[in-house]
Design a protein around this motif. Structure first.
Motif, PDB file in Angstrom:
ATOM      1  N   THR A  89      -5.480  -2.387  -8.340  1.00  0.00           N
ATOM      2  CA  THR A  89      -5.717  -1.002  -8.719  1.00  0.00           C
ATOM      3  C   THR A  89      -5.936  -0.009  -7.521  1.00  0.00           C
ATOM      4  OG1 THR A  89      -7.146  -1.948 -10.487  1.00  0.00           O
ATOM      5  CG2 THR A  89      -7.629   0.448 -10.170  1.00  0.00           C
ATOM      6  N   ASP A  90      -6.460  -0.573  -6.693  1.00  0.00           N
ATOM      7  CA  ASP A  90      -6.471   0.416  -5.201  1.00  0.00           C
ATOM      8  C   ASP A  90      -5.165   1.240  -5.011  1.00  0.00           C
ATOM      9  OD1 ASP A  90      -9.259   0.079  -5.383  1.00  0.00           O
ATOM     10  OD2 ASP A  90      -8.996  -1.421  -3.398  1.00  0.00           O
ATOM     11  N   PHE A  91      -4.008   0.113  -4.997  1.00  0.00           N
ATOM     12  CA  PHE A  91      -2.756   0.694  -4.729  1.00  0.00           C
ATOM     13  C   PHE A  91      -2.209   1.548  -5.820  1.00  0.00           C
ATOM     14  CE2 PHE A  91      -1.045  -1.802  -0.755  1.00  0.00           C
ATOM     15  CZ  PHE A  91      -2.289  -2.307  -0.370  1.00  0.00           C
ATOM     16  N   GLN A  92      -2.371   1.286  -6.984  1.00  0.00           N
ATOM     17  CA  GLN A  92      -2.012   2.141  -7.907  1.00  0.00           C
ATOM     18  C   GLN A  92      -2.436   3.395  -8.108  1.00  0.00           C
ATOM     19  OE1 GLN A  92      -2.974  -0.747 -11.516  1.00  0.00           O
ATOM     20  NE2 GLN A  92      -1.184  -1.964 -10.944  1.00  0.00           N
ATOM     21  N   ASN A  93      -4.054   3.533  -7.654  1.00  0.00           N
ATOM     22  CA  ASN A  93      -4.544   4.876  -7.536  1.00  0.00           C
ATOM     23  C   ASN A  93      -4.071   5.883  -6.588  1.00  0.00           C
ATOM     24  OD1 ASN A  93      -6.083   4.297 -10.056  1.00  0.00           O
ATOM     25  ND2 ASN A  93      -7.806   3.377  -8.687  1.00  0.00           N
ATOM     26  N   MET A  94      -3.144   5.209  -5.537  1.00  0.00           N
ATOM     27  CA  MET A  94      -2.698   6.053  -4.702  1.00  0.00           C
ATOM     28  C   MET A  94      -1.468   6.913  -5.045  1.00  0.00           C
ATOM     29  SD  MET A  94      -1.624   3.704  -1.313  1.00  0.00           S
ATOM     30  CE  MET A  94      -2.535   2.393  -0.935  1.00  0.00           C
ATOM     31  N   ALA A 107       0.886   7.073  -0.790  1.00  0.00           N
ATOM     32  CA  ALA A 107       1.689   5.815  -0.573  1.00  0.00           C
ATOM     33  C   ALA A 107       2.972   5.957   0.399  1.00  0.00           C
ATOM     34  CB  ALA A 107       2.193   5.116  -1.851  1.00  0.00           C
ATOM     35  N   VAL A 108       3.792   6.860   0.248  1.00  0.00           N
ATOM     36  CA  VAL A 108       4.747   6.935   0.922  1.00  0.00           C
ATOM     37  C   VAL A 108       4.400   7.115   2.512  1.00  0.00           C
ATOM     38  CG1 VAL A 108       6.775   8.399   1.716  1.00  0.00           C
ATOM     39  CG2 VAL A 108       6.507   7.803  -0.959  1.00  0.00           C
ATOM     40  N   PHE A 109       3.522   8.142   2.863  1.00  0.00           N
ATOM     41  CA  PHE A 109       3.460   8.613   4.192  1.00  0.00           C
ATOM     42  C   PHE A 109       2.091   7.657   4.813  1.00  0.00           C
ATOM     43  CE2 PHE A 109       5.470  12.235   2.629  1.00  0.00           C
ATOM     44  CZ  PHE A 109       6.691  12.340   3.087  1.00  0.00           C
ATOM     45  N   GLY A 110       0.898   7.790   4.316  1.00  0.00           N
ATOM     46  CA  GLY A 110      -0.245   7.351   4.511  1.00  0.00           C
ATOM     47  C   GLY A 110      -0.213   5.641   4.634  1.00  0.00           C
ATOM     48  N   SER A 114       2.481   3.760   4.283  1.00  0.00           N
ATOM     49  CA  SER A 114       3.749   3.298   5.057  1.00  0.00           C
ATOM     50  C   SER A 114       3.435   3.449   6.598  1.00  0.00           C
ATOM     51  CB  SER A 114       4.844   4.137   4.769  1.00  0.00           C
ATOM     52  OG  SER A 114       5.875   3.762   5.424  1.00  0.00           O
ATOM     53  N   LEU A 115       2.567   4.399   7.079  1.00  0.00           N
ATOM     54  CA  LEU A 115       2.343   4.675   8.495  1.00  0.00           C
ATOM     55  C   LEU A 115       1.370   3.652   8.866  1.00  0.00           C
ATOM     56  CD1 LEU A 115       2.685   6.432  11.092  1.00  0.00           C
ATOM     57  CD2 LEU A 115       0.871   7.842  10.002  1.00  0.00           C
ATOM     58  N   GLY A 116       0.356   3.444   7.779  1.00  0.00           N
ATOM     59  CA  GLY A 116      -0.449   2.415   8.481  1.00  0.00           C
ATOM     60  C   GLY A 116      -0.067   1.206   8.435  1.00  0.00           C
ATOM     61  N   LEU A 117       0.890   0.815   7.716  1.00  0.00           N
ATOM     62  CA  LEU A 117       1.750  -0.405   7.783  1.00  0.00           C
ATOM     63  C   LEU A 117       2.809  -0.559   9.002  1.00  0.00           C
ATOM     64  CD1 LEU A 117       2.002  -3.081   6.175  1.00  0.00           C
ATOM     65  CD2 LEU A 117       4.146  -1.946   5.033  1.00  0.00           C
ATOM     66  N   VAL A 118       3.264   0.580   9.536  1.00  0.00           N
ATOM     67  CA  VAL A 118       3.892   0.623  11.026  1.00  0.00           C
ATOM     68  C   VAL A 118       2.921   0.396  12.145  1.00  0.00           C
ATOM     69  CG1 VAL A 118       4.781   1.966  12.765  1.00  0.00           C
ATOM     70  CG2 VAL A 118       5.684   2.009  10.194  1.00  0.00           C
ATOM     71  N   ALA A 119       1.695   0.895  12.061  1.00  0.00           N
ATOM     72  CA  ALA A 119       0.619   0.765  13.038  1.00  0.00           C
ATOM     73  C   ALA A 119      -0.003  -0.722  12.878  1.00  0.00           C
ATOM     74  CB  ALA A 119      -0.563   1.777  12.665  1.00  0.00           C
ATOM     75  N   GLY A 120      -0.074  -1.326  11.728  1.00  0.00           N
ATOM     76  CA  GLY A 120      -0.599  -2.692  11.547  1.00  0.00           C
ATOM     77  C   GLY A 120       0.529  -3.558  12.028  1.00  0.00           C
TER      78      GLY A 120
END
Length: 112
Positions: free
Chosen positions: A23-28, A33-36, A38-44
């Motif tokens: 649900t947390d992901f679906q509520n984005m 989702a595309v920018f925040g 995805s950018l967080g995943l690059v940082a991770g």
């Protein structure tokens, strides 16, 4: 650093199924989702590569770090905890990126 950026799209695809059942992901929103996310995943990706590198190539160290991150910022956690943990990861990634850009790999590893 270049290898780390090659891993990012693989991790992006790997994590996409989370949008189907969390649900947390679906509520984005789409922009989040595309920018925040995805950018967080690059940082991770950068941080996990750094953790593994500093731990002598240990996948176990990266897995433990990921588990601790999920405990702090994973689904169902408070929005504040998630925001703080994610911000710290992004700041850590910026430090890694600056050190790599300046050629100061000594900042990214342990030892003499």
């Amino acid at each position: 650093m270049n290898g780390t950026l090659l891993v990012w799209p693989i991790w992006l695809v790997w994590h996409l199924p989370l949008f189907a059942f969390l649900t947390d992901f679906q509520n984005m929103g789409v922009a989040t989702a595309v920018f925040g996310w995805s950018l967080g995943l690059v940082a991770g990706t950068m941080v996990l590569a750094n953790v593994s590198h500093v731990a002598g190539g240990s996948v176990v160290a990266a897995a433990i770090w990921h588990m601790l991150f999920n405990a702090a910022a994973g689904p169902g956690m408070s929005p504040l905890a998630s925001a703080v943990a994610t911000t710290l990861v992004m700041l850590w990634a910026i430090i890694i990126g600056i050190a790599a850009w300046r050629g100061r790999s000594s900042l990214l590893s342990v030892g003499p």
